[in-house]
Design a protein around this motif. Sequence first.
Motif, PDB file in Angstrom:
ATOM      1  N   LEU A  30      29.638 -22.170  19.121  1.00 35.17           N
ATOM      2  CA  LEU A  30      29.699 -20.837  18.531  1.00 35.17           C
ATOM      3  C   LEU A  30      28.847 -20.875  17.275  1.00 35.17           C
ATOM      4  O   LEU A  30      28.304 -21.924  16.921  1.00 35.17           O
ATOM      5  CB  LEU A  30      31.149 -20.465  18.166  1.00 35.17           C
ATOM      6  CG  LEU A  30      32.202 -20.480  19.268  1.00 35.17           C
ATOM      7  CD1 LEU A  30      33.586 -20.203  18.677  1.00 35.17           C
ATOM      8  CD2 LEU A  30      31.883 -19.459  20.355  1.00 35.17           C
ATOM      9  N   ASN A  31      28.708 -19.753  16.583  1.00 37.34           N
ATOM     10  CA  ASN A  31      28.142 -19.818  15.238  1.00 37.34           C
ATOM     11  C   ASN A  31      29.272 -19.644  14.230  1.00 37.34           C
ATOM     12  O   ASN A  31      30.398 -19.305  14.597  1.00 37.34           O
ATOM     13  CB  ASN A  31      26.991 -18.814  15.040  1.00 37.34           C
ATOM     14  CG  ASN A  31      27.406 -17.373  15.277  1.00 37.34           C
ATOM     15  OD1 ASN A  31      28.448 -16.929  14.798  1.00 37.34           O
ATOM     16  ND2 ASN A  31      26.595 -16.629  16.018  1.00 37.34           N
ATOM     17  N   THR A  32      28.983 -19.883  12.969  1.00 33.71           N
ATOM     18  CA  THR A  32      30.058 -19.899  11.971  1.00 33.71           C
ATOM     19  C   THR A  32      30.724 -18.528  11.822  1.00 33.71           C
ATOM     20  O   THR A  32      31.922 -18.444  11.566  1.00 33.71           O
ATOM     21  CB  THR A  32      29.534 -20.374  10.605  1.00 33.71           C
ATOM     22  OG1 THR A  32      28.384 -19.604  10.232  1.00 33.71           O
ATOM     23  CG2 THR A  32      29.151 -21.844  10.659  1.00 33.71           C
ATOM     24  N   ALA A  45      24.557 -14.724  11.043  1.00 32.39           N
ATOM     25  CA  ALA A  45      25.306 -15.395  12.113  1.00 32.39           C
ATOM     26  C   ALA A  45      25.766 -16.773  11.668  1.00 32.39           C
ATOM     27  O   ALA A  45      26.762 -17.299  12.167  1.00 32.39           O
ATOM     28  CB  ALA A  45      24.436 -15.525  13.365  1.00 32.39           C
ATOM     29  N   GLY A  46      25.042 -17.357  10.734  1.00 36.53           N
ATOM     30  CA  GLY A  46      25.384 -18.701  10.278  1.00 36.53           C
ATOM     31  C   GLY A  46      24.844 -19.766  11.213  1.00 36.53           C
ATOM     32  O   GLY A  46      24.056 -19.485  12.119  1.00 36.53           O
ATOM     33  N   SER A  47      25.273 -20.983  11.007  1.00 39.12           N
ATOM     34  CA  SER A  47      24.790 -22.105  11.806  1.00 39.12           C
ATOM     35  C   SER A  47      25.627 -22.285  13.064  1.00 39.12           C
ATOM     36  O   SER A  47      26.728 -21.743  13.183  1.00 39.12           O
ATOM     37  CB  SER A  47      24.820 -23.388  10.976  1.00 39.12           C
ATOM     38  OG  SER A  47      26.142 -23.641  10.521  1.00 39.12           O
ATOM     39  N   GLN A  48      25.107 -23.061  13.997  1.00 40.29           N
ATOM     40  CA  GLN A  48      25.841 -23.346  15.232  1.00 40.29           C
ATOM     41  C   GLN A  48      26.840 -24.476  14.999  1.00 40.29           C
ATOM     42  O   GLN A  48      26.507 -25.490  14.379  1.00 40.29           O
ATOM     43  CB  GLN A  48      24.872 -23.704  16.356  1.00 40.29           C
ATOM     44  CG  GLN A  48      23.969 -22.568  16.756  1.00 40.29           C
ATOM     45  CD  GLN A  48      23.048 -22.898  17.924  1.00 40.29           C
ATOM     46  OE1 GLN A  48      23.357 -23.753  18.763  1.00 40.29           O
ATOM     47  NE2 GLN A  48      21.908 -22.235  17.990  1.00 40.29           N
ATOM     48  N   VAL A  49      28.052 -24.276  15.480  1.00 38.61           N
ATOM     49  CA  VAL A  49      29.119 -25.264  15.311  1.00 38.61           C
ATOM     50  C   VAL A  49      29.859 -25.407  16.642  1.00 38.61           C
ATOM     51  O   VAL A  49      29.685 -24.604  17.558  1.00 38.61           O
ATOM     52  CB  VAL A  49      30.119 -24.834  14.218  1.00 38.61           C
ATOM     53  CG1 VAL A  49      29.445 -24.774  12.858  1.00 38.61           C
ATOM     54  CG2 VAL A  49      30.737 -23.482  14.551  1.00 38.61           C
TER      55      VAL A  49
END
Length: 276
Positions: A143-145, A132-136
């Motif tokens: 959202l996530n990346t 999912a990646g990191s939260q941005v």
Amino acid sequence: MFTKAAVLTALTAATLAVAAPAQAETAATTVLPGANMEAVLKAAQIDPRRADDTQTPGAHDSVLLVEQALQAKGLLDSKYVDGYFGTTTITAYSQYQKSLGYTGLDASGLPGKTSLEKLGEGRYTVTNPVSAGSQVTYHGKTLNTRTKAMLVAAEGKAGFQVALTQGSYNPGGVDASAGTHDGGGAMDISVSGMSSTNRNNLLKALRNVGFAAWYRTPAQGFEYHIHAMAVSDPDLSSGAQHQTGDYYLGMNGLAGRGADDGPQVPKVTWEEYQRG
């Protein structure tokens, strides 16, 4: 002079000296089977929503590896080790996640890369990992990346940028969302001032890159907006998992599980879209 017996003994010793390292090398290079995380994730979303025990195409072998590992840990009865990632397997996987100390969304029964790798130690390797990646922050919402990249791609296909009214990781959120925004992969898009043509093009674009996306209306109990869930996001909430599974089964993602009312396009994940 060497006797015949001495010669045979020497030859036998030499043969064993050569064979032993070769055998050791073979054992050391034993290749573990691969569990395809993309396939496992897809099955974990779709199979629990089926009315029968039809298995998700292409997922059987990988799901079986996961179920065998769960059985080995005493979390899954042998009769459920069948390649079908149904509700019983979801529960067993959730119990495994909790045994690792995970709580909340991290123990929803949807496999993540770390838990999948730990479960498979000595049994299988994880292939096609999904993150999912990191939260941005994008368009003012969290959202996530992975989800952001998907939305950027959809905007490019639609030819315009959107306004978000709700993002991801928003526990509680809007009551009508029923917890689907508690985890990752979720967003609501404003349709204010958007023509029906642009709206339909956006829905197609969202679906083309891997979202389960629908147009929500007051007749369904919502304000007008587009609701989108990133298929196979490892951070999906339980409610979101149900919606993405229903999307694959041709439903509208609502509690009544009616027929899908969105544009019909080939259903893909983000990873499948990227591979073309």
